[in-house]
Design a protein around this motif. Structure first.
Motif, PDB file in Angstrom:
ATOM      1  N   ILE A  83      61.823  79.591  62.106  1.00 59.73           N
ATOM      2  CA  ILE A  83      60.461  79.099  62.311  1.00 59.73           C
ATOM      3  C   ILE A  83      59.691  79.124  60.992  1.00 59.73           C
ATOM      4  N   ILE A  84      59.861  80.193  60.231  1.00 57.45           N
ATOM      5  CA  ILE A  84      59.201  80.281  58.925  1.00 57.45           C
ATOM      6  C   ILE A  84      59.710  79.176  58.010  1.00 57.45           C
ATOM      7  N   PHE A  85      61.011  78.903  58.069  1.00 58.70           N
ATOM      8  CA  PHE A  85      61.623  77.829  57.288  1.00 58.70           C
ATOM      9  C   PHE A  85      60.953  76.491  57.600  1.00 58.70           C
ATOM     10  N   ALA A  86      60.767  76.212  58.879  1.00 64.47           N
ATOM     11  CA  ALA A  86      60.138  74.950  59.294  1.00 64.47           C
ATOM     12  C   ALA A  86      58.687  74.877  58.816  1.00 64.47           C
ATOM     13  N   GLY A  87      57.961  75.995  58.919  1.00 61.28           N
ATOM     14  CA  GLY A  87      56.575  76.010  58.464  1.00 61.28           C
ATOM     15  C   GLY A  87      56.445  75.735  56.982  1.00 61.28           C
ATOM     16  N   LEU A  88      57.368  76.271  56.194  1.00 60.77           N
ATOM     17  CA  LEU A  88      57.347  76.049  54.749  1.00 60.77           C
ATOM     18  C   LEU A  88      57.609  74.587  54.403  1.00 60.77           C
ATOM     19  N   ALA A 115      33.078  63.471  46.655  1.00 58.98           N
ATOM     20  CA  ALA A 115      33.042  64.806  47.250  1.00 58.98           C
ATOM     21  C   ALA A 115      33.424  64.743  48.729  1.00 58.98           C
ATOM     22  N   GLY A 116      33.010  63.685  49.402  1.00 59.64           N
ATOM     23  CA  GLY A 116      33.354  63.515  50.821  1.00 59.64           C
ATOM     24  C   GLY A 116      34.849  63.314  51.023  1.00 59.64           C
ATOM     25  N   GLN A 117      35.484  62.554  50.109  1.00 62.65           N
ATOM     26  CA  GLN A 117      36.938  62.363  50.215  1.00 62.65           C
ATOM     27  C   GLN A 117      37.675  63.682  50.051  1.00 62.65           C
ATOM     28  N   ILE A 118      37.203  64.511  49.115  1.00 60.89           N
ATOM     29  CA  ILE A 118      37.828  65.818  48.912  1.00 60.89           C
ATOM     30  C   ILE A 118      37.634  66.681  50.156  1.00 60.89           C
ATOM     31  N   ALA A 119      36.418  66.664  50.712  1.00 62.31           N
ATOM     32  CA  ALA A 119      36.144  67.453  51.915  1.00 62.31           C
ATOM     33  C   ALA A 119      37.004  66.992  53.087  1.00 62.31           C
ATOM     34  N   LEU A 120      37.220  65.673  53.190  1.00 59.25           N
ATOM     35  CA  LEU A 120      38.081  65.159  54.258  1.00 59.25           C
ATOM     36  C   LEU A 120      39.503  65.694  54.104  1.00 59.25           C
ATOM     37  N   GLY A 121      39.971  65.791  52.857  1.00 61.07           N
ATOM     38  CA  GLY A 121      41.285  66.377  52.609  1.00 61.07           C
ATOM     39  C   GLY A 121      41.346  67.820  53.061  1.00 61.07           C
ATOM     40  N   TRP A 122      40.252  68.560  52.868  1.00 59.04           N
ATOM     41  CA  TRP A 122      40.201  69.948  53.339  1.00 59.04           C
ATOM     42  C   TRP A 122      40.350  70.008  54.862  1.00 59.04           C
ATOM     43  N   VAL A 123      39.611  69.135  55.547  1.00 64.54           N
ATOM     44  CA  VAL A 123      39.620  69.148  57.011  1.00 64.54           C
ATOM     45  C   VAL A 123      41.000  68.784  57.555  1.00 64.54           C
ATOM     46  N   LEU A 124      41.672  67.828  56.907  1.00 63.59           N
ATOM     47  CA  LEU A 124      42.956  67.335  57.409  1.00 63.59           C
ATOM     48  C   LEU A 124      44.123  68.270  57.104  1.00 63.59           C
ATOM     49  N   THR A 125      43.983  69.099  56.072  1.00 65.11           N
ATOM     50  CA  THR A 125      45.130  69.872  55.597  1.00 65.11           C
ATOM     51  C   THR A 125      45.730  70.777  56.666  1.00 65.11           C
ATOM     52  N   LEU A 126      44.923  71.594  57.306  1.00 71.14           N
ATOM     53  CA  LEU A 126      45.455  72.542  58.291  1.00 71.14           C
ATOM     54  C   LEU A 126      46.163  71.826  59.442  1.00 71.14           C
ATOM     55  N   PRO A 127      45.517  70.849  60.114  1.00 74.98           N
ATOM     56  CA  PRO A 127      46.220  70.169  61.219  1.00 74.98           C
ATOM     57  C   PRO A 127      47.394  69.315  60.764  1.00 74.98           C
ATOM     58  N   ALA A 128      47.275  68.648  59.600  1.00 75.29           N
ATOM     59  CA  ALA A 128      48.373  67.796  59.126  1.00 75.29           C
ATOM     60  C   ALA A 128      49.611  68.626  58.812  1.00 75.29           C
ATOM     61  N   ALA A 129      49.419  69.736  58.107  1.00 75.40           N
ATOM     62  CA  ALA A 129      50.548  70.612  57.802  1.00 75.40           C
ATOM     63  C   ALA A 129      51.117  71.224  59.078  1.00 75.40           C
ATOM     64  N   ALA A 130      50.241  71.512  60.052  1.00 78.71           N
ATOM     65  CA  ALA A 130      50.704  72.063  61.329  1.00 78.71           C
ATOM     66  C   ALA A 130      51.600  71.068  62.059  1.00 78.71           C
ATOM     67  N   ILE A 131      51.231  69.801  62.048  1.00 79.33           N
ATOM     68  CA  ILE A 131      52.035  68.758  62.697  1.00 79.33           C
ATOM     69  C   ILE A 131      53.401  68.645  62.022  1.00 79.33           C
ATOM     70  N   MET A 132      53.397  68.668  60.680  1.00 74.46           N
ATOM     71  CA  MET A 132      54.665  68.576  59.948  1.00 74.46           C
ATOM     72  C   MET A 132      55.530  69.812  60.188  1.00 74.46           C
ATOM     73  N   GLY A 133      54.899  70.980  60.226  1.00 81.14           N
ATOM     74  CA  GLY A 133      55.632  72.200  60.517  1.00 81.14           C
ATOM     75  C   GLY A 133      56.207  72.188  61.920  1.00 81.14           C
ATOM     76  N   ALA A 134      55.438  71.664  62.878  1.00 76.98           N
ATOM     77  CA  ALA A 134      55.903  71.574  64.254  1.00 76.98           C
ATOM     78  C   ALA A 134      57.084  70.615  64.367  1.00 76.98           C
ATOM     79  N   PHE A 135      57.008  69.500  63.636  1.00 79.39           N
ATOM     80  CA  PHE A 135      58.094  68.518  63.644  1.00 79.39           C
ATOM     81  C   PHE A 135      59.380  69.143  63.105  1.00 79.39           C
TER      82      PHE A 135
END
Length: 396
Positions: A84-89, A307-327
């Protein structure tokens, strides 16, 4: 797959993530002094690498948050597995490289947490995540820290310009801030090592705990600290020029006094969070301080679109990485075949991203020759009046 082999694979992948963290976050410390001319690009990243290495040995509180807080360890709770840790990484590394390709200063920390959370939920269940720790030590700091450091940088910038204000036509002495930036940016690099290197230490420690090699609740071993410190230092030295370009070219009009104020505010916030065990995003802190210093200087404006584009990247990072880790976790659950599939797919994606990057290569040689599309802070300039005589010359 042999249990020892999967543990070794996870540790190796964790060090790859640590490397990407280094070159992804170099800009947090060195974009501003490079932009103001306080240091040459290669000297700056070399100094940052050394200080990241030193900083990694100064604290382990954040490592304990990762290894014993976000994902439940066992002893009656949920026992996470190395698979599971392997997949998350894998999820974290892929997202880090995507944002690097785009030149976005997103959070490597949140990519790591997102990948682990997504993989743990798919592999074990929602109960595997300690959401109280996630909220208290990840989400709340992510919301509070950029605002807090922005206010501090705003006040520090105003104070710097007030102290060095021009008086009776005499020189203001602000040029000295260019030399002071060497100290302040070094402090940011040192604080980055105390916070970000520990996240990989925590992942490796979590793997060793999951494998029964280390007792529950214990901190990182010395060899783990050493290899993680080396990995992030080597990654830092490679430069991460794309993200330095985004932040640095956006800071070309930022004066040394501003840079000094932003950097000292960033370092103070990160060092305080490391002491408290908060797994803070150094990228968010650095960006918040830059915007705060821009607002603090008269005549400077913040380009909120970027600045808004950077902030959008902040918002997307946690869920996007979570989706990839789940996959990735979906394949990892298939056993040895799934691990091999994850390795092949991950390697293919990484190769494609690097091949795409070669089409518009950015290095220390052409860092300042690229158009200024990523400006965050710009100075409002008054157009110079053209005399009638000059207009005639232009017409001729």
């Amino acid at each position: 797959m042999d249990f020892t082999l999967i543990v070794v694979l996870v540790i190796a992948l964790a060090l790859v993530f640590d490397f990407t963290n280094g070159f992804h976050d170099t800009a947090n410390a060195m974009a501003t002094p490079i932009a103001t001319g306080a240091m040459r690009p290669r000297v700056a990243v070399g100094l940052a690498a050394v200080l990241n290495l030193v900083g990694a040995f100064l604290s382990t509180e954040v490592a304990k948050t990762v290894s014993g807080g976000i994902i439940r360890e066992g002893d009656g709770g949920v026992q996470i597995t190395p698979e599971i840790i392997f997949a998350g990484l894998i999820g974290a590394i892929v997202w880090n490289l995507i944002t690097w390709l785009r030149g976005l200063p997103s959070s490597s920390s949140h990519a790591l947490f997102g990948g682990l959370i997504g993989a743990a939920i798919i592999g074990i269940g929602f109960q595997s995540v300690d959401y109280n720790v996630v909220v208290a030590k990840v989400i709340l700091p992510a919301l509070i820290a950029p605002l807090t450091v922005g206010v501090v940088a705003f006040i520090a910038t105003r104070l710097a310009y007030f102290i060095t204000r021009r008086d009776s036509g005499r020189a203001d002495g602000r040029g000295g801030f260019r030399y002071a930036q060497i100290f302040s940016s070094s402090l940011v690099a040192l604080s980055h090592g105390t916070n970000d290197a520990q996240k990989t230490m925590g992942v490796i420690t979590l793997t060793l705990i999951a494998g029964g090699v280390q007792s529950v609740g214990s901190g990182p071993q010395l060899w783990v600290i050493v290899v993680c410190a080396l990995a992030i230092a080597i990654g830092t030295y490679t430069g991460g020029w794309r993200i330095i370009h985004t932040m640095g070219r956006g800071l070309t009009d930022v004066k040394p006094a501003q840079g000094f104020a932003a950097e000292t505010s960033t370092a103070a916030t990160i060092l305080a969070s490391s002491h408290l065990g908060f797994a803070l995003s150094t990228t968010q802190v650095a960006s918040g301080s830059v915007i705060g210093s821009g607002l603090g200087r008269r005549g400077a404006t913040v380009r909120w679109g970027m600045a808004g584009q950077i902030a959008l990247g902040w918002v997307l990072t946690l869920p996007a990485a979570a989706i990839m880790g789940a996959f990735a976790a979906g394949f990892a659950l298939l056993g040895p075949v799934g691990i091999v599939i994850d390795l092949l797919l991950g390697s293919l994606v990484v190769a494609l991203l690097f091949r795409r990057a070669q089409r518009s290569r950015i290095s220390h040689d052409n860092l300042h020759d690229i158009d200024d599309a990523g400006r965050v802070v710009k100075i409002r300039k008054t157009p110079r009046k053209i005399s009638r005589r000059d207009r005639k010359k232009v017409a001729l």
